[in-house]
Motif scaffolding. Structure first.
Motif, PDB file in Angstrom:
ATOM      1  N   VAL A 241      -6.612   5.874 -16.131  1.00 19.93           N
ATOM      2  CA  VAL A 241      -5.687   5.169 -15.248  1.00 19.93           C
ATOM      3  C   VAL A 241      -4.972   4.003 -15.919  1.00 19.93           C
ATOM      4  O   VAL A 241      -3.987   3.482 -15.383  1.00 19.93           O
ATOM      5  CB  VAL A 241      -6.415   4.657 -13.980  1.00 19.93           C
ATOM      6  N   SER A 246       3.685   7.095 -14.089  1.00 22.91           N
ATOM      7  CA  SER A 246       3.859   6.924 -12.646  1.00 22.91           C
ATOM      8  C   SER A 246       5.336   7.002 -12.309  1.00 22.91           C
ATOM      9  O   SER A 246       6.202   6.805 -13.171  1.00 22.91           O
ATOM     10  CB  SER A 246       3.288   5.580 -12.183  1.00 22.91           C
ATOM     11  N   LEU A 258       0.734   7.283  -9.109  1.00 23.23           N
ATOM     12  CA  LEU A 258       0.107   7.514 -10.406  1.00 23.23           C
ATOM     13  C   LEU A 258      -0.084   9.010 -10.614  1.00 23.23           C
ATOM     14  O   LEU A 258      -0.550   9.718  -9.722  1.00 23.23           O
ATOM     15  CB  LEU A 258      -1.241   6.796 -10.451  1.00 23.23           C
ATOM     16  N   GLY A 265      -2.917   8.548  -7.165  1.00 15.83           N
ATOM     17  CA  GLY A 265      -3.181   7.324  -6.417  1.00 15.83           C
ATOM     18  C   GLY A 265      -1.938   6.464  -6.335  1.00 15.83           C
ATOM     19  O   GLY A 265      -0.949   6.696  -7.046  1.00 15.83           O
ATOM     20  N   LEU A 267      -0.083   3.090  -7.128  1.00 20.78           N
ATOM     21  CA  LEU A 267      -0.183   2.082  -8.176  1.00 20.78           C
ATOM     22  C   LEU A 267       0.618   0.844  -7.804  1.00 20.78           C
ATOM     23  O   LEU A 267       1.796   0.928  -7.446  1.00 20.78           O
ATOM     24  CB  LEU A 267       0.332   2.662  -9.496  1.00 20.78           C
ATOM     25  N   TYR A 269       1.352  -3.120  -9.589  1.00 22.06           N
ATOM     26  CA  TYR A 269       1.261  -3.715 -10.928  1.00 22.06           C
ATOM     27  C   TYR A 269       1.735  -5.156 -10.891  1.00 22.06           C
ATOM     28  O   TYR A 269       2.696  -5.499 -10.189  1.00 22.06           O
ATOM     29  CB  TYR A 269       2.131  -2.918 -11.910  1.00 22.06           C
ATOM     30  N   ARG A 321      -3.209  -3.392 -13.434  1.00 25.85           N
ATOM     31  CA  ARG A 321      -2.938  -2.285 -12.526  1.00 25.85           C
ATOM     32  C   ARG A 321      -3.955  -2.295 -11.387  1.00 25.85           C
ATOM     33  O   ARG A 321      -5.147  -2.458 -11.627  1.00 25.85           O
ATOM     34  CB  ARG A 321      -3.038  -0.946 -13.260  1.00 25.85           C
ATOM     35  N   ILE A 323      -5.025   0.346  -8.464  1.00 31.24           N
ATOM     36  CA  ILE A 323      -4.832   1.717  -8.007  1.00 31.24           C
ATOM     37  C   ILE A 323      -5.585   1.907  -6.702  1.00 31.24           C
ATOM     38  O   ILE A 323      -6.755   1.532  -6.584  1.00 31.24           O
ATOM     39  CB  ILE A 323      -5.311   2.742  -9.050  1.00 31.24           C
ATOM     40  N   TRP A 325      -6.606   4.726  -3.715  1.00 32.84           N
ATOM     41  CA  TRP A 325      -6.712   6.132  -3.341  1.00 32.84           C
ATOM     42  C   TRP A 325      -7.090   6.245  -1.861  1.00 32.84           C
ATOM     43  O   TRP A 325      -8.076   5.637  -1.431  1.00 32.84           O
ATOM     44  CB  TRP A 325      -7.780   6.847  -4.150  1.00 32.84           C
TER      45      TRP A 325
END
Length: 396
Positions: A241, A246, A258, A265, A267, A269, A321, A323, A325
């Motif tokens: 990851v 992405s 992502l 997932g 993302l 940032y 990052r 992430i 889900w």
């Protein structure tokens, strides 16, 4: 193996030989002395948040030959709790392998965690209320608390950071596995809040180790305790990851999808502390509030990584990052499977329960276990549309 000379992540007595003298006060010799002195404080300022220069070394000494004050405090206090016998098992050097294949799964054999970890609580809803009769972090032994984490008063940040207890996970995944717990006496259920997410992001930035990660499991996402907490731990391996490609999902570039990872997932940032980080915290919590309110289980993973866009093979980790889900609800541990799917497994780190599974595990089998926990495509698309709409509201 990355960081072949690094012992901090193996449980070795050689862990982190360079300690800061100013952190020695964080090490009470025993539980009785701890109770007498109270919880030590780890106070930090924004200038200690490291944004640039963190990367995976190329045939180089470990990043923790020059640990930060935070790394020294956490690891020295954690190692002392090992010597005090406060864990359910003594973590040795874990057998580790990168599974052959395109994903790059990092599998580790951790038999003791599979056998000795606390049984999950009886959870029936992502929105379940806190129950003081169940196990919670007000019931831990005093010595399990390492220190209280909080910002310096009147620091340059406009946001006042709340105090967070850093405590050991008595059934550790890896070296330095801790829990970040906002004031336990408040009895907060396991629902992500901005204050604890900010603390998680800032601990990643306080560490000079590229493999210090933080994560959150919702109820139904394999959280075993319904009392608000994040996980943090060191892992001396790159994960899929960190640099996966992405695509932007909204015109403002606030939300990405992502790709080419164990599971698709969402993302988010940030390049570092300041207004950008505060905006990210707001976006992430709006997304997790939506999922919680709609009874959708979820997992979240925080790691240093590359900016969104094309795949990055660079060893330089330029930002953080986050992430997220959305997944099927699972309110218990599944017996007989090589691993259970939660925050680290979705990121590509697979703690495997038995030697037989560890020796026979393939990328195909790992992907099958993960895919079984994902939502049907139609529901996943519906959630994506809802989150994109949430991000659009920010532009109005």
């Amino acid at each position: 193996m990355y960081f072949s000379s690094l012992r901090i992540v193996s449980g070795s007595s050689m862990a982190l030989s360079h300690y800061s003298k100013e952190t020695s006060y964080l090490l009470p010799p025993n539980n009785e002395d701890w109770e007498e002195k109270g919880i030590p404080d780890f106070v930090y300022g924004q200038k200690e948040l490291i944004v640039e220069g963190i990367q995976w070394p190329r045939n180089a000494p470990s990043a923790l030959d020059t640990p930060t004050r935070f790394d020294s405090a956490l690891c020295s206090a954690w190692r002392q709790r090992v010597e005090l016998g406060l864990f359910r098992y003594r973590l040795g050097e874990l057998q580790t392998q990168t599974l052959p294949g395109a994903v790059g799964f990092v599998a580790q054999l951790n038999v003791e965690r599979g056998v000795q970890r606390r049984r999950p609580q009886n959870i029936k809803s992502v929105r379940q209320a806190f129950d003081p009769e169940q196990f919670n972090f007000n019931k831990i032994r005093p010595g399990e608390v390492l220190f209280r984490l909080h910002r310096k008063p009147n620091d340059c940040s406009a946001v006042q950071q709340e105090d967070i207890l850093v405590i050991i996970n008595v059934s550790p995944l890896e070296w330095g596995h801790v829990l970040l717990v906002p004031e336990p006496t408040l009895g907060l259920p396991q629902r992500l809040l901005p204050g604890v997410l900010r603390a998680g992001l800032e601990t990643v930035l306080l560490s000079s180790h590229p493999g210090f990660r933080v994560g959150f499991n919702s109820l139904g996402g394999l959280a075993s305790v319904n009392h608000l907490h994040l996980h943090g731990y060191y892992l001396a391996h790159r994960l899929p990851v960190e640099g996966a490609p992405s695509e932007a999902l909204d015109p403002g570039g606030h939300l990405y999808l992502l790709q080419s990872v164990p599971a698709p997932g969402f993302l988010f940032y940030t390049s570092g502390p300041g207004p950008d980080l505060e905006a990210l915290i707001s976006r992430v919590c709006r997304a997790t509030d939506y999922l919680t309110d709609h009874e959708i289980a979820h997992n979240l993973f925080v790691t240093r990584g590359a900016p969104p866009g094309k795949a990055s093979a660079s060893t330089m980790l330029t930002g953080v990052r986050v992430i997220l889900w959305a997944r099927k609800s699972n309110f218990g541990i599944k017996e007989g499977e090589a691993f259970n799917v939660a925050l680290c497994e979705l990121a590509g780190h697979l703690p495997v329960k038995t030697y037989q599974d560890f020796s026979s595990l393939t990328e195909e089998a790992a992907l099958a276990l993960i895919q079984d926990c994902l939502l049907p495509p139609a529901q996943a698309d519906e959630i994506q549309e809802a989150l994109v709409a949430l991000m659009a509201q920010e532009e109005l």
